[in-house]
Design a protein around this motif. Structure first.
Motif, PDB file in Angstrom:
ATOM      1  N   UNK A   1       0.836  -1.213   0.000  1.00 53.62           N
ATOM      2  CA  UNK A   1       0.000   0.000   0.000  1.00 53.62           C
ATOM      3  C   UNK A   1       0.867   1.258   0.000  1.00 53.62           C
ATOM      4  N   UNK A   2       1.914   1.221  -0.819  1.00 52.87           N
ATOM      5  CA  UNK A   2       2.780   2.378  -0.991  1.00 52.87           C
ATOM      6  C   UNK A   2       3.894   2.525   0.026  1.00 52.87           C
ATOM      7  N   UNK A   3       3.923   1.672   1.040  1.00 51.67           N
ATOM      8  CA  UNK A   3       4.942   1.757   2.091  1.00 51.67           C
ATOM      9  C   UNK A   3       6.009   0.691   1.877  1.00 51.67           C
ATOM     10  N   UNK A   4       7.269   1.092   1.985  1.00 43.87           N
ATOM     11  CA  UNK A   4       8.382   0.163   1.864  1.00 43.87           C
ATOM     12  C   UNK A   4       8.429  -0.721   3.109  1.00 43.87           C
ATOM     13  N   UNK A   5       8.347  -2.054   2.910  1.00 41.83           N
ATOM     14  CA  UNK A   5       8.285  -2.961   4.064  1.00 41.83           C
ATOM     15  C   UNK A   5       9.405  -4.003   4.076  1.00 41.83           C
ATOM     16  N   UNK A   6      10.175  -4.110   3.003  1.00 40.77           N
ATOM     17  CA  UNK A   6      11.247  -5.102   2.970  1.00 40.77           C
ATOM     18  C   UNK A   6      12.232  -4.726   1.877  1.00 40.77           C
ATOM     19  N   UNK A   7      13.531  -4.994   2.120  1.00 41.04           N
ATOM     20  CA  UNK A   7      14.521  -4.701   1.086  1.00 41.04           C
ATOM     21  C   UNK A   7      15.585  -5.795   1.026  1.00 41.04           C
ATOM     22  N   UNK A   8      16.219  -5.891  -0.147  1.00 38.89           N
ATOM     23  CA  UNK A   8      17.386  -6.748  -0.348  1.00 38.89           C
ATOM     24  C   UNK A   8      18.412  -5.938  -1.134  1.00 38.89           C
ATOM     25  N   UNK A   9      19.656  -6.004  -0.691  1.00 36.22           N
ATOM     26  CA  UNK A   9      20.750  -5.254  -1.323  1.00 36.22           C
ATOM     27  C   UNK A   9      21.759  -6.260  -1.869  1.00 36.22           C
ATOM     28  N   UNK A  10      22.134  -6.096  -3.146  1.00 35.98           N
ATOM     29  CA  UNK A  10      23.033  -7.029  -3.818  1.00 35.98           C
ATOM     30  C   UNK A  10      24.306  -6.319  -4.272  1.00 35.98           C
ATOM     31  N   UNK A  11      25.383  -7.087  -4.368  1.00 30.78           N
ATOM     32  CA  UNK A  11      26.637  -6.574  -4.906  1.00 30.78           C
ATOM     33  C   UNK A  11      26.591  -6.596  -6.429  1.00 30.78           C
ATOM     34  N   UNK A  12      27.657  -6.077  -7.041  1.00 30.59           N
ATOM     35  CA  UNK A  12      27.846  -6.275  -8.462  1.00 30.59           C
ATOM     36  C   UNK A  12      28.262  -7.712  -8.739  1.00 30.59           C
ATOM     37  N   UNK A  13      28.217  -8.110 -10.000  1.00 29.24           N
ATOM     38  CA  UNK A  13      28.579  -9.468 -10.362  1.00 29.24           C
ATOM     39  C   UNK A  13      30.087  -9.686 -10.356  1.00 29.24           C
ATOM     40  N   UNK A  14      30.476 -10.903 -10.006  1.00 28.99           N
ATOM     41  CA  UNK A  14      31.898 -11.256  -9.975  1.00 28.99           C
ATOM     42  C   UNK A  14      32.134 -12.483 -10.849  1.00 28.99           C
ATOM     43  N   UNK A  15      33.154 -12.416 -11.701  1.00 35.10           N
ATOM     44  CA  UNK A  15      33.502 -13.557 -12.541  1.00 35.10           C
ATOM     45  C   UNK A  15      34.152 -14.651 -11.697  1.00 35.10           C
TER      46      UNK A  15
END
Length: 255
Positions: free
Chosen positions: A126-140
């Protein structure tokens, strides 16, 4: 227990989590015993070794963190005690986040130092931020094909005392759709979990990382290399506290 922060935590567990609780002083620890909850709590002023416990889950918290982050700790305990405000991920909308949105949410809700990462996803209800996930850049990876990339899940959390059922799975699916990773790896803090629930969504344990000493101050984490370095940190950042992580479990999700 004489420390006011510990007494306050005992009162919270008894009143807000509605359970019997009592404490005892051990060598180096204050042990909070919660007979009807799925966990006990150990609070240390200076970490020396993991406490000797039975098969029951335990949570390991530094006294400094309890004194400075008590609201976040209480909210997380509410979730673990089954007292969270529950939402289903199917009722949320997944979207990319900018760095400022992500850092602000982490500062308010995550117990560890906020990290901006490279890619950030959130769930909105309902428009409210309730969860997040933060990722790195890709690595070979040397032993993989040219186009194979491994990404790290750096941070994940829900809003305060909420539990978004299926939330992480939905965030990971959104990330996979956009970036097609070969795998996603992460580290799970053993201070809060000795066996990760991430295994239920396909992550496999692939080793561990030893614990380390950190000085936490002003939303920064400083690795402590010696007693002299610790003294320097306490003088330069007197508003911080010592955190002595007991190690992490490495988990990998093959995509």
């Amino acid at each position: 227990m004489e420390n006011p922060a510990i007494r306050n935590l005992l009162s919270f567990i008894q009143q807000d989590l509605d359970t019997d609780v009592h404490g005892e002083e051990l060598d180096g620890y204050s042990h909070i015993i919660c007979p009807t909850l799925p966990f006990d709590i150990f609070i240390y002023k200076k970490f020396t070794a993991r406490p000797e416990v039975s098969d029951k889950r335990y949570i390991l918290i530094s006294l400094g963190q309890l004194e400075q982050e008590s609201t976040k700790i209480k909210n997380r305990l509410k979730v673990l005690a089954g007292k969270a405000k529950k939402l289903h991920a199917r009722a949320t909308v997944a979207a990319r986040l900018d760095k400022n949105q992500s850092l602000s949410f982490l500062q308010e809700n995550h117990l560890q130092v906020p990290l901006p990462g490279k890619y950030r996803y959130g769930l909105f209800y309902e428009g409210e931020l309730v969860s997040i996930a933060v990722f790195s850049g890709g690595r070979r990876m040397k032993d993989r094909s040219e186009d194979y990339r491994s990404f790290e899940l750096l941070r994940f959390c829900h809003k305060s005392d909420h539990l978004i059922i299926g939330g992480l799975s939905k965030l990971i699916r959104a990330f996979i759709k956009d970036f097609h990773p070969g795998d996603i790896m992460t580290y799970v803090d053993q201070d809060w979990s000795q066996d990760s629930s991430l295994k239920t969504i396909g992550f496999q344990e692939m080793g561990s990382r030893e614990g380390a000493n950190f000085w936490i101050a002003d939303q920064q984490q400083y690795l402590i290399k010696s007693e002299g370095h610790l003294l320097e940190m306490t003088e330069n950042h007197p508003n911080g506290y010592l955190s002595q992580n007991s190690g992490s479990i490495k988990l990998v999700l093959a995509v």
